[in-house]
Design a protein around this motif. Structure first.
Motif, PDB file in Angstrom:
ATOM      1  N   THR A   1       4.748   5.324   6.667  1.00  0.00           N
ATOM      2  CA  THR A   1       5.327   6.667   6.344  1.00  0.00           C
ATOM      3  C   THR A   1       5.016   7.706   7.089  1.00  0.00           C
ATOM      4  O   THR A   1       5.741   8.878   7.527  1.00  0.00           O
ATOM      5  CB  THR A   1       4.448   7.032   5.134  1.00  0.00           C
ATOM      6  OG1 THR A   1       3.065   6.586   5.250  1.00  0.00           O
ATOM      7  CG2 THR A   1       4.914   6.253   3.754  1.00  0.00           C
ATOM      8  N   ILE A   2       3.950   7.872   8.279  1.00  0.00           N
ATOM      9  CA  ILE A   2       3.529   8.841   9.059  1.00  0.00           C
ATOM     10  C   ILE A   2       4.641   8.805  10.141  1.00  0.00           C
ATOM     11  O   ILE A   2       5.398   9.780  10.603  1.00  0.00           O
ATOM     12  CB  ILE A   2       2.301   8.862   9.666  1.00  0.00           C
ATOM     13  CG1 ILE A   2       1.166   9.040   8.421  1.00  0.00           C
ATOM     14  CG2 ILE A   2       2.167   9.729  10.859  1.00  0.00           C
ATOM     15  CD1 ILE A   2      -0.280   8.804   8.977  1.00  0.00           C
TER      16      ILE A   2
ATOM     17  N   PRO B   1      -8.860   2.807   8.470  1.00  0.00           N
ATOM     18  CA  PRO B   1      -9.526   2.492   7.349  1.00  0.00           C
ATOM     19  C   PRO B   1     -10.895   3.239   7.396  1.00  0.00           C
ATOM     20  O   PRO B   1     -11.168   3.735   8.374  1.00  0.00           O
ATOM     21  CB  PRO B   1      -9.557   1.086   7.130  1.00  0.00           C
ATOM     22  CG  PRO B   1      -8.881   0.569   8.360  1.00  0.00           C
ATOM     23  CD  PRO B   1      -8.625   1.432   9.416  1.00  0.00           C
TER      24      PRO B   1
ATOM     25  N   GLU C   1       0.333  -2.081  13.092  1.00  0.00           N
ATOM     26  CA  GLU C   1      -0.281  -2.209  11.800  1.00  0.00           C
ATOM     27  C   GLU C   1      -0.485  -3.751  11.623  1.00  0.00           C
ATOM     28  O   GLU C   1       0.202  -4.646  12.040  1.00  0.00           O
ATOM     29  CB  GLU C   1       0.731  -2.022  10.711  1.00  0.00           C
ATOM     30  CG  GLU C   1       0.474  -2.507   9.383  1.00  0.00           C
ATOM     31  CD  GLU C   1      -0.735  -2.078   8.809  1.00  0.00           C
ATOM     32  OE1 GLU C   1      -1.172  -0.897   8.714  1.00  0.00           O
ATOM     33  OE2 GLU C   1      -1.577  -2.975   8.429  1.00  0.00           O
ATOM     34  N   LEU C   2      -1.942  -3.989  11.372  1.00  0.00           N
ATOM     35  CA  LEU C   2      -2.187  -5.505  11.167  1.00  0.00           C
ATOM     36  C   LEU C   2      -1.795  -6.111  10.084  1.00  0.00           C
ATOM     37  O   LEU C   2      -1.518  -7.326  10.172  1.00  0.00           O
ATOM     38  CB  LEU C   2      -4.005  -5.070  10.834  1.00  0.00           C
ATOM     39  CG  LEU C   2      -4.822  -6.348  11.200  1.00  0.00           C
ATOM     40  CD1 LEU C   2      -4.671  -6.701  12.565  1.00  0.00           C
ATOM     41  CD2 LEU C   2      -6.352  -6.081  10.956  1.00  0.00           C
TER      42      LEU C   2
ATOM     43  N   GLN D   1       0.189   5.750  -0.607  1.00  0.00           N
ATOM     44  CA  GLN D   1      -0.821   6.818  -0.846  1.00  0.00           C
ATOM     45  C   GLN D   1      -0.417   6.984  -2.559  1.00  0.00           C
ATOM     46  O   GLN D   1       0.224   7.179  -3.066  1.00  0.00           O
ATOM     47  CB  GLN D   1      -0.414   8.008  -0.159  1.00  0.00           C
ATOM     48  CG  GLN D   1      -0.571   7.713   1.412  1.00  0.00           C
ATOM     49  CD  GLN D   1      -2.095   7.913   1.831  1.00  0.00           C
ATOM     50  OE1 GLN D   1      -2.728   8.215   0.742  1.00  0.00           O
ATOM     51  NE2 GLN D   1      -2.103   7.792   3.155  1.00  0.00           N
TER      52      GLN D   1
ATOM     53  N   ASP E   1      -4.539   6.750  11.813  1.00  0.00           N
ATOM     54  CA  ASP E   1      -5.191   6.835  10.608  1.00  0.00           C
ATOM     55  C   ASP E   1      -5.853   5.461  10.099  1.00  0.00           C
ATOM     56  O   ASP E   1      -5.386   4.563   9.276  1.00  0.00           O
ATOM     57  CB  ASP E   1      -3.652   7.053   9.454  1.00  0.00           C
ATOM     58  CG  ASP E   1      -4.160   7.411   8.140  1.00  0.00           C
ATOM     59  OD1 ASP E   1      -5.459   7.478   7.831  1.00  0.00           O
ATOM     60  OD2 ASP E   1      -3.257   7.293   7.323  1.00  0.00           O
TER      61      ASP E   1
ATOM     62  N   GLY F   1       0.083  -6.308  14.275  1.00  0.00           N
ATOM     63  CA  GLY F   1      -1.014  -6.705  15.201  1.00  0.00           C
ATOM     64  C   GLY F   1      -2.146  -5.577  15.179  1.00  0.00           C
ATOM     65  O   GLY F   1      -2.022  -4.567  14.369  1.00  0.00           O
ATOM     66  N   ASP F   2      -3.121  -5.893  16.148  1.00  0.00           N
ATOM     67  CA  ASP F   2      -4.306  -5.023  16.145  1.00  0.00           C
ATOM     68  C   ASP F   2      -3.760  -4.029  16.990  1.00  0.00           C
ATOM     69  O   ASP F   2      -3.481  -3.943  18.103  1.00  0.00           O
ATOM     70  CB  ASP F   2      -5.500  -5.668  16.831  1.00  0.00           C
ATOM     71  CG  ASP F   2      -6.767  -4.719  17.124  1.00  0.00           C
ATOM     72  OD1 ASP F   2      -7.381  -4.470  16.070  1.00  0.00           O
ATOM     73  OD2 ASP F   2      -6.683  -4.491  18.268  1.00  0.00           O
ATOM     74  N   ALA F   3      -4.274  -2.605  16.523  1.00  0.00           N
ATOM     75  CA  ALA F   3      -3.711  -1.315  17.262  1.00  0.00           C
ATOM     76  C   ALA F   3      -4.402  -1.234  18.433  1.00  0.00           C
ATOM     77  O   ALA F   3      -3.648  -0.987  19.427  1.00  0.00           O
ATOM     78  CB  ALA F   3      -3.937  -0.174  16.211  1.00  0.00           C
TER      79      ALA F   3
ATOM     80  N   TYR G   1      -2.166   1.998  12.924  1.00  0.00           N
ATOM     81  CA  TYR G   1      -2.660   1.782  11.433  1.00  0.00           C
ATOM     82  C   TYR G   1      -1.659   2.363  10.447  1.00  0.00           C
ATOM     83  O   TYR G   1      -1.573   3.198   9.522  1.00  0.00           O
ATOM     84  CB  TYR G   1      -3.859   2.498  11.294  1.00  0.00           C
ATOM     85  CG  TYR G   1      -5.012   2.384  12.374  1.00  0.00           C
ATOM     86  CD1 TYR G   1      -6.037   1.257  12.192  1.00  0.00           C
ATOM     87  CD2 TYR G   1      -5.236   2.943  13.107  1.00  0.00           C
ATOM     88  CE1 TYR G   1      -6.958   1.052  12.887  1.00  0.00           C
ATOM     89  CE2 TYR G   1      -6.259   3.077  14.332  1.00  0.00           C
ATOM     90  CZ  TYR G   1      -7.215   1.934  14.015  1.00  0.00           C
ATOM     91  OH  TYR G   1      -8.094   1.657  14.981  1.00  0.00           O
ATOM     92  N   CYS G   2      -0.273   1.959  10.870  1.00  0.00           N
ATOM     93  CA  CYS G   2       0.937   2.678  10.023  1.00  0.00           C
ATOM     94  C   CYS G   2       1.284   2.248   8.826  1.00  0.00           C
ATOM     95  O   CYS G   2       1.760   2.948   8.093  1.00  0.00           O
ATOM     96  CB  CYS G   2       2.231   2.369  11.063  1.00  0.00           C
ATOM     97  SG  CYS G   2       2.825   0.905  10.928  1.00  0.00           S
TER      98      CYS G   2
ATOM     99  N   TYR H   1       0.507  15.287   5.670  1.00  0.00           N
ATOM    100  CA  TYR H   1       1.560  14.573   6.582  1.00  0.00           C
ATOM    101  C   TYR H   1       2.068  16.086   7.210  1.00  0.00           C
ATOM    102  O   TYR H   1       2.336  16.265   8.323  1.00  0.00           O
ATOM    103  CB  TYR H   1       2.703  13.949   6.097  1.00  0.00           C
ATOM    104  CG  TYR H   1       2.140  12.471   5.804  1.00  0.00           C
ATOM    105  CD1 TYR H   1       0.959  12.165   6.034  1.00  0.00           C
ATOM    106  CD2 TYR H   1       2.979  11.558   5.134  1.00  0.00           C
ATOM    107  CE1 TYR H   1       0.484  10.770   5.538  1.00  0.00           C
ATOM    108  CE2 TYR H   1       2.687  10.334   4.895  1.00  0.00           C
ATOM    109  CZ  TYR H   1       1.415   9.912   5.020  1.00  0.00           C
ATOM    110  OH  TYR H   1       1.129   8.462   4.601  1.00  0.00           O
TER     111      TYR H   1
ATOM    112  N   PHE I   1       0.782  -1.153  -0.137  1.00  0.00           N
ATOM    113  CA  PHE I   1      -0.012   0.071   0.071  1.00  0.00           C
ATOM    114  C   PHE I   1       0.893   1.199  -0.050  1.00  0.00           C
ATOM    115  O   PHE I   1       1.859   1.351   0.536  1.00  0.00           O
ATOM    116  CB  PHE I   1      -0.945  -0.084   1.104  1.00  0.00           C
ATOM    117  CG  PHE I   1      -1.730   1.316   1.259  1.00  0.00           C
ATOM    118  CD1 PHE I   1      -2.787   1.424   0.709  1.00  0.00           C
ATOM    119  CD2 PHE I   1      -1.141   2.545   2.027  1.00  0.00           C
ATOM    120  CE1 PHE I   1      -3.749   2.571   0.866  1.00  0.00           C
ATOM    121  CE2 PHE I   1      -1.890   3.601   2.221  1.00  0.00           C
ATOM    122  CZ  PHE I   1      -3.208   3.896   1.442  1.00  0.00           C
TER     123      PHE I   1
END
Ligand code: SAH
Length: 394
Positions: A250-251, A316, A266-267, A216, A314, A292-294, A245-246, A226, A214
């Protein structure tokens, strides 16, 4: 100066990808700002939306479906909205021009090489999709040929012919997708030319982009987005930051230069691997990334009495779940920067956080997807001060 509006794209109705083609760009911005105001205005003043200087050809990733028409001729383009009928497209106002040109060439080369396009009804034929990704800052271009079988006759000659016409291509990948599915990419992959990935530069950092990762799709506005997120976060170099949710980091990596420490969650395991590689690639040592789940991760942090000063989130389109929001409340960072691509779910989540003691301090819409109805927002929240300072800053 923005080019003058010349009316909607002739394919607008059939394609359905751009919902605002009948609006001139200034009106689109007005419309989106109004949408954000209607949904988030009750939390505070909505700042003027940040639009694009040149709102065309901004997509760095272009995907074309290949198929055959009634006369058995090869066609390529986009699926008509909510159908599997292909609307032929040779050029598009929002897609990268170089990518569109490559796709047209591939269509012609298929004929020259007697290769077929995939016919979904008969489940027969060779080429299903072409995906082109371009690093706007580096000029690197990746072409992914999604085929129904690994057998690729005259592969070497095909690749050579494509490179002769488009020497700007830096890597070509064959992805095999034999399944009856609406997913574009299959699992099997083979690099036919070049390194198998491209790199791009965003906010001064280099990111590696592979066929499936993924990234942007509008890098110009991503820097604006950003930039705003960093500005409102008010980092001083001392903070411990969470990037929830990284994605590929990038962030978090952008924030790492302004903070003491960054933790990204991040999942998607592949994205986490990319984030770790990106940190290394840029010589960043104060950022760590975990799969993992945030919400679960932050819950565990809070239970271990770990602290965080700033949380970037950030999620979905569906927004965050209760578990995440509750873990955020337990962790109680002094500032939360909530980046969202869906102001409806963001409004729901903000209402919950406000009820539990946070205050909205600024709301900034950014236009990441001109000509479409989508709008992105950056919202800063901070904890309500005990001494009663609650007013929304002008
Ligand atoms: N911040 C990144 C990615 C945003 S997209 C960027 O700007 O590029 C949202 C990301 O959230 C996706 O990568 C998705 O895989 C991830 N995600 C979805 N649900 C999640 C969850 N429960 N916990 C952690 N990450 C999640």
């Amino acid at each position: 100066m923005r080019p003058t509006y010349t009316g909607p794209c002739p394919l607008a109705k059939k394609c359905g990808g751009c919902q605002l083609q009948n609006m001139e760009y200034e009106r689109q911005l007005h419309f989106k700002e109004g949408k954000v105001r209607a949904l988030l205005g009750r939390f505070g003043r909505v700042k003027p939306i940040l639009g694009m200087e040149y709102p065309y050809h901004y997509r760095n990733k272009v995907q074309a479906a290949f198929g055959v028409n009634r006369h058995r001729e090869i066609i390529s383009g986009v699926y008509q909205s909510s159908t599997h009928r292909i609307v032929p497209v040779d050029s598009c106002r929002i897609e990268d021009r170089a990518a569109d040109a490559i796709i047209v060439t591939i269509r012609r080369l298929l004929k020259d090489f007697h290769l077929s396009a995939y016919d979904e009804r008969q489940e027969k034929g060779f080429l299903r999709h072409v995906l082109v990704k371009r690093g706007f800052a580096t000029g690197q271009i990746m072409v992914v040929l999604v085929t129904s079988t690994p057998v690729f006759t005259a592969k070497k000659h095909f690749v050579a012919a494509l490179l002769t016409e488009h020497p700007e291509i830096t890597t070509i990948v064959q992805n095999v997708n034999p399944y009856y599915t609406s997913l574009v990419l299959g699992k099997q992959q083979k690099v036919l030319y070049g390194p198998g990935y491209i790199e791009d530069v965003l906010c001064g950092l280099t990111f590696r982009i592979s066929a499936a990762s993924f990234y942007q799709i509008n890098p110009v506005q991503t820097e604006v987005l950003y930039g705003k997120a960093m500005e409102v976060a008010g980092l001083t170099g001392k903070e411990r930051v969470i990037d929830a949710y990284c994605g590929i980091g990038t962030i978090g990596l952008t924030a790492s230069r302004l903070a003491s420490e960054v933790i990204g969650v991040e999942l998607n395991g592949d994205a986490v691997r990319d984030a770790i590689a990106n940190a290394k690639r840029n010589g960043i040592r104060n950022a760590r990334f975990y799969p993992g789940d945030a919400g679960e991760w932050m819950e565990a942090m809070a239970a271990e009495k770990e602290q965080a000063d700033v949380v970037f989130m950030d999620p979905p389109r569906a927004g965050s779940d209760r578990r995440f929001l509750d873990s955020l409340l337990k962790l109680a960072p002094s500032r939360v920067v909530y980046i969202s691509c869906n102001p409806e779910t963001q409004a729901r989540d903000l209402a919950y956080l406000i009820q539990k003691g946070y205050r909205v301090r600024s709301i900034q819409p950014v236009d990441m997807f001109p000509w479409t109805e989508h709008v992105e927002t950056v919202v800063l929240l901070s904890r309500k001060k005990v001494d009663g300072e609650e007013k929304f800053p002008a």
